[in-house]
Write an enzyme that holds these catalytic residues in place. Structure first.
Site, PDB file in Angstrom:
ATOM      1  N   ARG A 249       3.492  11.879   4.508  1.00 18.75           N
ATOM      2  CA  ARG A 249       2.332  11.352   3.768  1.00 18.75           C
ATOM      3  C   ARG A 249       1.627  10.302   4.598  1.00 18.75           C
ATOM      4  O   ARG A 249       2.037   9.977   5.689  1.00 18.75           O
ATOM      5  CB  ARG A 249       2.812  10.744   2.463  1.00 18.75           C
ATOM      6  CG  ARG A 249       4.030   9.789   2.646  1.00 18.75           C
ATOM      7  CD  ARG A 249       4.188   8.743   1.608  1.00 18.75           C
ATOM      8  NE  ARG A 249       3.111   7.775   1.664  1.00 18.75           N
ATOM      9  CZ  ARG A 249       3.024   6.764   2.524  1.00 18.75           C
ATOM     10  NH1 ARG A 249       3.975   6.605   3.437  1.00 18.75           N
ATOM     11  NH2 ARG A 249       2.003   5.945   2.472  1.00 18.75           N
ATOM     12  N   GLY A 250       0.504   9.831   4.052  1.00 17.51           N
ATOM     13  CA  GLY A 250      -0.260   8.798   4.750  1.00 17.51           C
ATOM     14  C   GLY A 250      -1.317   9.435   5.629  1.00 17.51           C
ATOM     15  O   GLY A 250      -0.992  10.282   6.467  1.00 17.51           O
ATOM     16  N   ALA A 251      -2.572   9.047   5.432  1.00 20.23           N
ATOM     17  CA  ALA A 251      -3.690   9.759   6.052  1.00 20.23           C
ATOM     18  C   ALA A 251      -3.504  10.072   7.542  1.00 20.23           C
ATOM     19  O   ALA A 251      -3.564  11.239   7.945  1.00 20.23           O
ATOM     20  CB  ALA A 251      -4.979   8.975   5.804  1.00 20.23           C
TER      21      ALA A 251
ATOM     22  N   ARG B 117      -3.757  18.703   0.568  1.00 19.99           N
ATOM     23  CA  ARG B 117      -4.120  17.539  -0.268  1.00 19.99           C
ATOM     24  C   ARG B 117      -5.595  17.245   0.012  1.00 19.99           C
ATOM     25  O   ARG B 117      -6.034  17.330   1.165  1.00 19.99           O
ATOM     26  CB  ARG B 117      -3.263  16.293   0.065  1.00 19.99           C
ATOM     27  CG  ARG B 117      -1.810  16.407  -0.392  1.00 19.99           C
ATOM     28  CD  ARG B 117      -1.029  15.120  -0.122  1.00 19.99           C
ATOM     29  NE  ARG B 117      -1.396  14.048  -1.077  1.00 19.99           N
ATOM     30  CZ  ARG B 117      -1.056  12.775  -0.898  1.00 19.99           C
ATOM     31  NH1 ARG B 117      -0.407  12.403   0.213  1.00 19.99           N
ATOM     32  NH2 ARG B 117      -1.397  11.865  -1.787  1.00 19.99           N
TER      33      ARG B 117
ATOM     34  N   ASN C  49      -8.721   4.987  -1.376  1.00 18.28           N
ATOM     35  CA  ASN C  49      -7.378   4.565  -1.009  1.00 18.28           C
ATOM     36  C   ASN C  49      -6.480   4.653  -2.237  1.00 18.28           C
ATOM     37  O   ASN C  49      -6.949   4.902  -3.357  1.00 18.28           O
ATOM     38  CB  ASN C  49      -7.376   3.144  -0.424  1.00 18.28           C
ATOM     39  CG  ASN C  49      -6.061   2.827   0.294  1.00 18.28           C
ATOM     40  OD1 ASN C  49      -5.665   3.522   1.218  1.00 18.28           O
ATOM     41  ND2 ASN C  49      -5.383   1.793  -0.179  1.00 18.28           N
ATOM     42  N   LYS C  50      -5.190   4.418  -2.030  1.00 18.58           N
ATOM     43  CA  LYS C  50      -4.228   4.537  -3.109  1.00 18.58           C
ATOM     44  C   LYS C  50      -4.711   3.860  -4.383  1.00 18.58           C
ATOM     45  O   LYS C  50      -5.230   2.751  -4.326  1.00 18.58           O
ATOM     46  CB  LYS C  50      -2.897   3.917  -2.671  1.00 18.58           C
ATOM     47  CG  LYS C  50      -1.755   4.050  -3.646  1.00 18.58           C
ATOM     48  CD  LYS C  50      -1.502   5.475  -4.121  1.00 18.58           C
ATOM     49  CE  LYS C  50      -1.348   6.427  -2.992  1.00 18.58           C
ATOM     50  NZ  LYS C  50      -1.328   7.854  -3.377  1.00 18.58           N
TER      51      LYS C  50
ATOM     52  N   ASP D  29      -7.849   6.488   2.920  1.00 17.51           N
ATOM     53  CA  ASP D  29      -7.661   7.932   3.054  1.00 17.51           C
ATOM     54  C   ASP D  29      -8.962   8.643   3.390  1.00 17.51           C
ATOM     55  O   ASP D  29      -8.941   9.754   3.931  1.00 17.51           O
ATOM     56  CB  ASP D  29      -7.057   8.491   1.767  1.00 17.51           C
ATOM     57  CG  ASP D  29      -5.620   8.029   1.618  1.00 17.51           C
ATOM     58  OD1 ASP D  29      -5.416   6.855   1.224  1.00 17.51           O
ATOM     59  OD2 ASP D  29      -4.706   8.813   1.939  1.00 17.51           O
TER      60      ASP D  29
ATOM     61  N   GLN E  46       5.337   3.696  -3.298  1.00 12.52           N
ATOM     62  CA  GLN E  46       5.331   3.648  -1.829  1.00 12.52           C
ATOM     63  C   GLN E  46       5.531   2.219  -1.322  1.00 12.52           C
ATOM     64  O   GLN E  46       6.099   1.989  -0.261  1.00 12.52           O
ATOM     65  CB  GLN E  46       4.009   4.197  -1.249  1.00 12.52           C
ATOM     66  CG  GLN E  46       3.826   5.702  -1.375  1.00 12.52           C
ATOM     67  CD  GLN E  46       3.064   6.084  -2.629  1.00 12.52           C
ATOM     68  OE1 GLN E  46       3.183   5.441  -3.673  1.00 12.52           O
ATOM     69  NE2 GLN E  46       2.276   7.157  -2.551  1.00 12.52           N
TER      70      GLN E  46
HETATM   71  C1  LIG Z   1      -3.324   4.320   6.050  1.00 13.59           C
HETATM   72  S1  LIG Z   1      -2.843   5.862   5.476  1.00 13.59           S
HETATM   73  C2  LIG Z   1      -1.852   5.386   4.203  1.00 13.59           C
HETATM   74  C3  LIG Z   1      -2.543   5.676   2.930  1.00 13.59           C
HETATM   75  O1  LIG Z   1      -2.018   6.904   2.423  1.00 13.59           O
HETATM   76  C4  LIG Z   1      -1.439   6.609   1.176  1.00 13.59           C
HETATM   77  O2  LIG Z   1      -1.546   7.668   0.305  1.00 13.59           O
HETATM   78  P1  LIG Z   1      -0.294   8.675   0.093  1.00 13.59           P
HETATM   79  O3  LIG Z   1       0.952   7.833   0.068  1.00 13.59           O
HETATM   80  O4  LIG Z   1      -0.622   9.336  -1.214  1.00 13.59           O
HETATM   81  O5  LIG Z   1      -0.346   9.616   1.267  1.00 13.59           O
HETATM   82  C5  LIG Z   1      -2.201   5.415   0.697  1.00 13.59           C
HETATM   83  O6  LIG Z   1      -3.472   5.750   0.225  1.00 13.59           O
HETATM   84  C6  LIG Z   1      -2.276   4.604   1.944  1.00 13.59           C
HETATM   85  O7  LIG Z   1      -3.214   3.611   1.981  1.00 13.59           O
END
Ligand SMILES: CSC[C@H]1O[C@H](OP(=O)(O)O)[C@H](O)[C@@H]1O
Length: 387
Positions: free
Chosen positions: A53-55, A87, A252-253, A242, A201
């Site tokens: 995960r994570g952009a 996603r 973002n989250k 994201d 997270q």
């Molecule tokens: C800087 S990328 C990390 C970004 O991704 C996370 O989302 P997810 O855990 O659903 O992939 C979150 O938005 C973070 O800021």
């Protein structure tokens, strides 16, 4: 600096063929379990379950996914479509997929043959990976310099949301990468870590990274952040992104937008840290960003890597299926579960990228990030001093 993680993602050539090995982030912080992906459906499932995960890391994983399909003789066009749509919100995913797919097509069109085209896709995936690591290092430097300028000489109390560290990057992360640089310079007084409901997270991943680095950190329930601002305990907010639209809106989250409103009300700098691969000039405004809606059971049940019985069958990840968690709402409760929210540009003090810092966040400054002739930072007016 703590010892390195188990690699968050790596390509391995095995006798039975190449594989992509992922650190399963749904099992952290309790277990460092690796997922071995031998095909694209397995990688798509891992992306959807947030095992990876994570952009920025999604972009890297997407690129390697195309290389895996090419190397194993799968239909590359079909694989690219599956991966790019795994996603919807993080634009980096499609970016990485398209980079590797284009390299594959270019080689194939040049008549080099399938094996050589597959090698071209892998070379491009490795380049995407390396470029993100370099971007992460540069953002860490620029972000720390920005904080030095905004809050000179301070021992900083930084609040962050979700996870934006080595677990989302080819390097040491985006926002948490900046925090790492501040910590290593002896300038971090406290890291406030939003737990980040519902998938936690922050609690599971950012606290894990902060602990391994020996940072002074405190975990908090998301709804406790307001009282920290009111008590004057937050010097800056640092988050990832994201997708950044052409008008500077930031996806973002979920929970990021309320932090931006609190930061503005309390005149605290609200700083977004993201590589340029997160900027999407084809999305005009935040209203056009597709926000991923996730299953309701992630809200109505509590799952934890500490309790194997809440990981679903076969110790699967936290988000595998309904019923894996412990119910915290009446059976049949409906839930609203957007994975992200949108922060308008006017609430963002600055965006830190590897190509410089922009403030104020205007369409012109965002566009400048993407221009090939860009020269360093674009900051005008007193946007920096009036968070
Ligand atoms: C800087 S990328 C990390 C970004 O991704 C996370 O989302 P997810 O855990 O659903 O992939 C979150 O938005 C973070 O800021």
């Amino acid at each position: 600096m703590a010892d390195q993680f188990v690699p968050v993602l790596r390509w391995e050539e095995r006798p039975e063929g190449p594989v992509l090995v992922l650190l399963d982030q749904t099992r952290l912080p309790v277990e460092e379990v690796e997922l071995v992906c031998t095909d694209v459906p397995a990688l798509v499932a891992a992306i959807r379950a947030l095992s990876v995960r994570g952009a920025p890391l999604l972009g890297i994983a997407g690129a390697y996914g195309v290389a895996l399909a090419a190397a194993r003789g799968f239909d590359v066009a079909d694989a690219a479509e599956q991966l790019a749509h795994a996603r919807p919100t993080a634009v980096n995913l499609a970016y990485g997929v398209r980079r590797a797919e284009a390299a594959y097509r270019l080689a194939l069109d040049a008549g080099t043959g399938d094996a050589s085209a597959a090698a071209a896709a892998l070379t491009e995936a490795r380049l995407v990976h390396r470029e993100d690591a370099e971007a992460s290092a540069r953002m860490s430097e620029l972000g720390r310099e920005l904080l030095d300028e905004l809050l000179p000489g301070g021992r900083l109390r930084i609040l962050t949301h979700c996870n934006t560290g080595a677990l989302v990057s080819g390097g040491q992360g985006t926002a948490l990468g900046v925090v790492r640089a501040v910590h290593q310079a002896g300038e971090l007084r406290r890291l406030w870590v939003d737990e980040t409901r519902p998938l936690l997270q922050g609690a599971r991943l950012t606290a894990y990274e902060a602990a391994r680095d020996g940072m002074a950190y405190s975990l908090l329930a998301d709804n406790a952040a307001g009282s920290l601002f009111a008590a004057g305990e937050v010097d800056a907010v640092l988050i990832g992104a994201d997708r950044i639209a052409a008008d500077g809106s930031v996806a973002n989250k979920v929970g990021s937008y309320p932090l931006a409103v609190l930061a503005r009300h309390h005149r605290v700098p609200f700083i977004v840290v993201a590589p340029v691969t997160t900027v999407d000039m084809s999305t005009e405004s935040g209203a056009e960003i597709e926000v991923e809606q996730r299953p309701g059971f992630e809200v109505t049940e509590i799952a934890s890597p500490y309790h194997s019985d809440t990981r679903g069958e076969a110790g699967a990840g936290l988000t595998e299926q309904s019923g894996a968690g412990i119910p915290i709402a009446p059976v049949g409760a409906q839930a609203y579960n957007p994975a992200f929210d949108i922060t308008p540009a006017e609430l963002v003090t600055a965006i830190v990228t590897e190509r410089g810092v922009i403030s104020p966040v205007t369409r012109e400054n965002v566009s400048g990030l993407c221009s090939t002739s860009r020269k360093g930072t674009s900051r005008s007016g007193d946007g920096m001093m009036n968070p």
